[in-house]
Design an enzyme around this catalytic site. Structure first.
Site, short mmCIF file in Angstrom:
data_model
loop_
_atom_site.label_atom_id
_atom_site.label_comp_id
_atom_site.label_asym_id
_atom_site.label_seq_id
_atom_site.Cartn_x
_atom_site.Cartn_y
_atom_site.Cartn_z
N HIS A 259 -7.55 -0.94 7.12
CA HIS A 259 -8.73 -1.58 7.73
C HIS A 259 -8.88 -2.95 7.08
CE1 HIS A 259 -12.65 -1.68 9.85
NE2 HIS A 259 -12.97 -2.49 8.84
N CYS A 260 -8.90 -3.99 7.90
CA CYS A 260 -8.98 -5.36 7.38
C CYS A 260 -10.35 -5.96 7.69
CB CYS A 260 -7.88 -6.23 8.00
SG CYS A 260 -7.94 -7.95 7.44
N PRO A 261 -11.16 -6.25 6.67
CA PRO A 261 -12.47 -6.84 6.94
C PRO A 261 -12.38 -8.23 7.56
CG PRO A 261 -11.99 -6.86 4.59
CD PRO A 261 -10.92 -6.04 5.24
#
Length: 301
Positions: free
Chosen positions: A158-160
């Site tokens: 998961h990439c912010p």
């Protein structure tokens, strides 16, 4: 496991806990605009990081255009570099938008019902995994994301910065985003170096529409931004390409999961992500990859 697990339609809870299918124990899905609406995760940290990303790219465009290329000392130099930098910036922002607003491969929520399991027509001895958090049947190579509150097929991480998971359906756009950000960062650093030389030769009086102190501040900030993002996105681009070529996601590498799928060749793995067959559309964030004859959506492991 209970005696029911010995039946012809065996199931397995990944946490080995009973009662997980009760609706009150399931996390709600991320807010959607409707079944056919745009995918968007309402996460405060992710939205903030996404806005910062766009602001930093727009700042770089401002400095390149109005501090270094205008007024044009050499018309050809300004036109070529301006067109190149802005084209890469548009591609980077388009890639970011597609990575952020594309469903990464979310598994249908709440489909772990008795009727649906029976419709799979499992053979004796076959097992399906269920996620206790989103009440869905969990396909092989899927992992649950606590931010998206869904199981994501072939989830890498998961990439912010894109406010989304990187998964089966949007990995192409994330790879293009890191590549184009790295390219505009490198281009910006080269332009800053040439402009520093120009300003030094002209004694900082004729190299910019801004005052010398303001010009120095603009260039130093852009140089710092370019170095930081060049290093960060280059590493991310390299790890993503390695992950694709090895046909193993970041989570699978981190957890050292046992391979239960047929390993593809490097070239086939690239085509699975970027589309069949190879074409210039691989480099376009506006082109949706054609996966050709993709593997069937398998729940059974």
């Amino acid at each position: 496991m209970k005696n029911s697990s010995a039946s012809s339609h065996r199931t397995r809870d990944i946490d080995y806990r009973a009662g997980y299918l009760r609706p009150e124990h399931c996390a709600p899905p991320p807010p959607r605009a409707g079944s056919g609406g745009m995918w968007f995760i309402r996460d405060g940290c992710g939205i903030t990081c996404g806005v910062i990303t766009w602001m930093l790219v727009l700042y770089a465009q401002f400095v390149v255009a109005f501090v270094m290329l205008l007024p044009a000392r050499n018309l050809l130099y300004s036109l070529v570099n301006g067109a190149l930098f802005n084209s890469l910036a548009v591609l980077a922002l388009a890639s970011h938008a597609r990575a952020m607003c594309t469903d990464p491969g979310a598994v249908p929520k709440g489909n772990a019902t008795k009727e649906f399991i029976e419709s799979l027509q499992l053979k004796p001895g076959q097992v399906v995994y269920k996620c206790p958090k989103c009440c869905s049947i969990k396909p092989d190579r899927a992992h649950h994301c606590s931010v998206c509150k869904r199981c994501i097929k072939k989830m890498d991480h998961h990439c912010p910065w894109v406010n989304n998971c990187v998964g089966e359906n949007n990995q192409k756009y994330f790879v293009l985003f890191t590549m184009y950000i790295a390219l505009i960062s490198l281009h910006a650093l080269l332009l800053v170096a040439f402009h520093f030389l120009l300003c030094y030769e002209s004694d900082w009086t004729k190299c910019s529409n801004f005052s010398p102190p303001a010009t120095v501040i603009f260039l130093i900030l852009l140089c710092f931004e370019g170095l930081l993002f060049l290093l960060f996105t280059s590493v991310m681009f390299g790890t993503q390409v390695h992950s694709i070529c090895s046909d193993e996601t970041g989570i699978e590498q981190l957890k050292k999961e046992e391979r239960r799928w047929a390993k593809r060749s490097r070239w086939m793995s690239l085509k699975v992500v970027f589309g069949h067959p190879f074409s210039i559309s691989w480099l376009s964030p506006f082109a949706t990859p054609d996966h050709g004859k993709a593997d069937a959506y398998q729940y059974i492991v």
